[in-house]
Design a protein around this motif. Structure first.
Motif, mmCIF file in Angstrom:
data_model
loop_
_atom_site.group_PDB
_atom_site.id
_atom_site.type_symbol
_atom_site.label_atom_id
_atom_site.label_comp_id
_atom_site.label_asym_id
_atom_site.label_seq_id
_atom_site.Cartn_x
_atom_site.Cartn_y
_atom_site.Cartn_z
ATOM 1 N N UNK A 193 0.826 -1.213 0.000
ATOM 2 C CA UNK A 193 0.000 0.000 0.000
ATOM 3 C C UNK A 193 0.859 1.261 0.000
ATOM 4 N N UNK A 194 1.970 1.243 0.715
ATOM 5 C CA UNK A 194 2.799 2.442 0.883
ATOM 6 C C UNK A 194 3.793 2.661 -0.255
ATOM 7 N N UNK A 195 3.926 1.704 -1.152
ATOM 8 C CA UNK A 195 4.934 1.813 -2.205
ATOM 9 C C UNK A 195 4.663 2.972 -3.151
ATOM 10 N N UNK A 196 5.718 3.727 -3.442
ATOM 11 C CA UNK A 196 5.679 4.751 -4.473
ATOM 12 C C UNK A 196 6.471 4.279 -5.688
ATOM 13 N N UNK A 197 6.223 4.919 -6.816
ATOM 14 C CA UNK A 197 6.958 4.557 -8.030
ATOM 15 C C UNK A 197 8.458 4.732 -7.805
ATOM 16 N N UNK A 198 8.817 5.764 -7.046
ATOM 17 C CA UNK A 198 10.235 6.055 -6.787
ATOM 18 C C UNK A 198 10.917 5.001 -5.926
ATOM 19 N N UNK A 199 10.140 4.131 -5.295
ATOM 20 C CA UNK A 199 10.716 3.070 -4.468
ATOM 21 C C UNK A 199 11.199 1.884 -5.304
ATOM 22 N N UNK A 200 10.871 1.901 -6.598
ATOM 23 C CA UNK A 200 11.300 0.828 -7.497
ATOM 24 C C UNK A 200 12.523 1.290 -8.272
ATOM 25 N N UNK A 201 13.613 0.541 -8.145
ATOM 26 C CA UNK A 201 14.834 0.842 -8.898
ATOM 27 C C UNK A 201 15.026 -0.264 -9.937
ATOM 28 N N UNK A 202 14.678 0.060 -11.185
ATOM 29 C CA UNK A 202 14.765 -0.955 -12.232
ATOM 30 C C UNK A 202 16.208 -1.268 -12.622
ATOM 31 N N UNK A 203 17.125 -0.376 -12.301
ATOM 32 C CA UNK A 203 18.532 -0.623 -12.620
ATOM 33 C C UNK A 203 19.131 -1.689 -11.695
ATOM 34 N N UNK A 204 18.890 -1.517 -10.399
ATOM 35 C CA UNK A 204 19.465 -2.464 -9.423
ATOM 36 C C UNK A 204 18.518 -3.618 -9.098
ATOM 37 N N UNK A 205 17.261 -3.534 -9.619
ATOM 38 C CA UNK A 205 16.212 -4.542 -9.343
ATOM 39 C C UNK A 205 15.845 -4.565 -7.854
ATOM 40 N N UNK A 206 15.966 -3.429 -7.198
ATOM 41 C CA UNK A 206 15.658 -3.338 -5.764
ATOM 42 C C UNK A 206 14.329 -2.625 -5.535
ATOM 43 N N UNK A 207 13.655 -3.050 -4.465
ATOM 44 C CA UNK A 207 12.396 -2.435 -4.055
ATOM 45 C C UNK A 207 12.551 -1.986 -2.609
ATOM 46 N N UNK A 208 12.344 -0.701 -2.352
ATOM 47 C CA UNK A 208 12.452 -0.169 -0.987
ATOM 48 C C UNK A 208 11.084 -0.266 -0.321
ATOM 49 N N UNK A 209 10.988 -1.106 0.696
ATOM 50 C CA UNK A 209 9.726 -1.336 1.392
ATOM 51 C C UNK A 209 9.728 -0.616 2.736
#
Length: 331
Positions: A193-209
């Motif tokens: 629910x709290x995820x923003x588009x900016x939390x997705x890093x397609x370069x490093x394949x990381x998701x900040x939760x």
């Protein structure tokens, strides 16, 4: 008063025992009560004069600072208020037996499961342990009450076939992205629910939760999740920062109940024959990771568990996998 008590008690037993038995009970009871002061209980309504300890609010402020989630704080408040309201005693005068009686009556009156009862015990124990450590009381009266045993229901993750059926049931880009991101990251629904588009890093394949306990953690995108999210984002024509938004204007952030409903409906469409919910997908992620050789410490990190024992509760390693590894390793 002692004599009155004995006579009243014997009157209750008069039709249940023989004369010889009544005589024995009468003599024994008369001797027994001689060592006690007995008075009739006052049944008048006694007004409450502040049943919560002075340190009550301080405890919750402390737990909030330590990172306890709002949901947990609400549960603790509900349980502790009921406990202190029922006992109506000063915190320093509450005994181990008071707590045992409270738990026993709670289970009898409300028909609680052992699991629910142990949750109450844990919350009460945590409060008194804190109060003792902070010097509000001498010792924790709940420390001698052992955990209440109960059998944890075994969580059954989605099988490979079930997961593919759910994938095939996705008939829009949003549901596909939700499902694949849940499975890839093992995240909680509140974190989604709290995820923003900016939390997705397609370069490093990381998701900040950002979730339980107001803590940040990193999880990762697999190829299916990355493609699903890219396709979903390409289909949007809004300027919202949230990763998942509602279908209609004003395209607000997709809330927890709406996410849960979409996943539930997706499960119904798939025909897997059981209820689908976000936590089941999280459980499937953990189990698949362990079954395919991921170290439990890494699964723990992905799930965001403080205690590794919690990870093992979530993730049940298949017996077949254990059997195969036993054949290879124990020779």
């Amino acid at each position: 008063m002692r004599e009155h008590f004995v006579n009243e008690f014997m009157a209750v037993l008069s039709n249940k025992l023989t004369e010889d038995a009544l005589s024995i009970v009468y003599q024994s009871l008369t001797l027994f009560v001689s060592n006690y002061e007995i008075s009739e209980r006052n049944t008048e309504v006694v007004p409450y004069t502040g049943y919560l300890p002075e340190c009550y609010e301080t405890y919750f402020v402390t737990r909030k600072i330590e990172g306890m989630s709002m949901k947990s704080l609400e549960l603790y408040n509900l349980v502790l208020k009921d406990f202190f309201f029922k006992l109506n005693k000063e915190i320093c005068k509450i005994s181990t037996n008071d707590i045992r009686v409270y738990l026993y009556k709670n289970q009898q009156e409300r028909n609680l499961s052992n699991s629910t009862l142990d949750t109450k015990r844990t919350i009460i124990h945590a409060f008194f342990e804190w109060a003792a450590n902070e010097g509000y009381i001498g010792s924790n009266p709940c420390r001698n009450i052992k955990p209440i045993k109960y059998e944890r229901p075994k969580r059954k993750p989605l099988t490979g076939i079930e997961l593919e059926k759910v994938r095939n049931a996705c008939d829009n880009l949003k549901d596909k992205a939700l499902l694949e991101l849940f499975y890839s990251t093992g995240c909680r629904v509140t974190e989604m629910e709290r995820l923003d588009i900016s939390d997705i890093d397609f370069q490093t394949k990381e998701v900040l939760l950002f979730g339980k306990g107001d803590k940040h953690r990193i999880s990762y995108l697999n190829a299916k999740a990355e493609i699903a999210i890219r396709n979903y984002l390409d289909s949007r024509n809004d300027n919202e920062e949230a990763l998942f938004v509602s279908d209609r204007k004003p395209y607000g952030r997709l809330k927890k109940p709406a996410i849960e409903k979409r996943i539930r409906v997706l499960g119904e469409k798939s025909g897997i024959g059981r209820r689908l919910y976000p936590h089941l997908i999280r459980h499937t992620t953990a189990t698949d990771g362990l079954d395919r050789g991921m170290p439990v410490e890494e699964v723990q990190q992905i799930l965001g568990h403080v205690n590794i024992a919690t990870t093992m509760i979530y993730a049940e390693v298949s017996r077949a996998n254990v059997k195969n590894n036993h054949r290879k390793c124990i020779v």
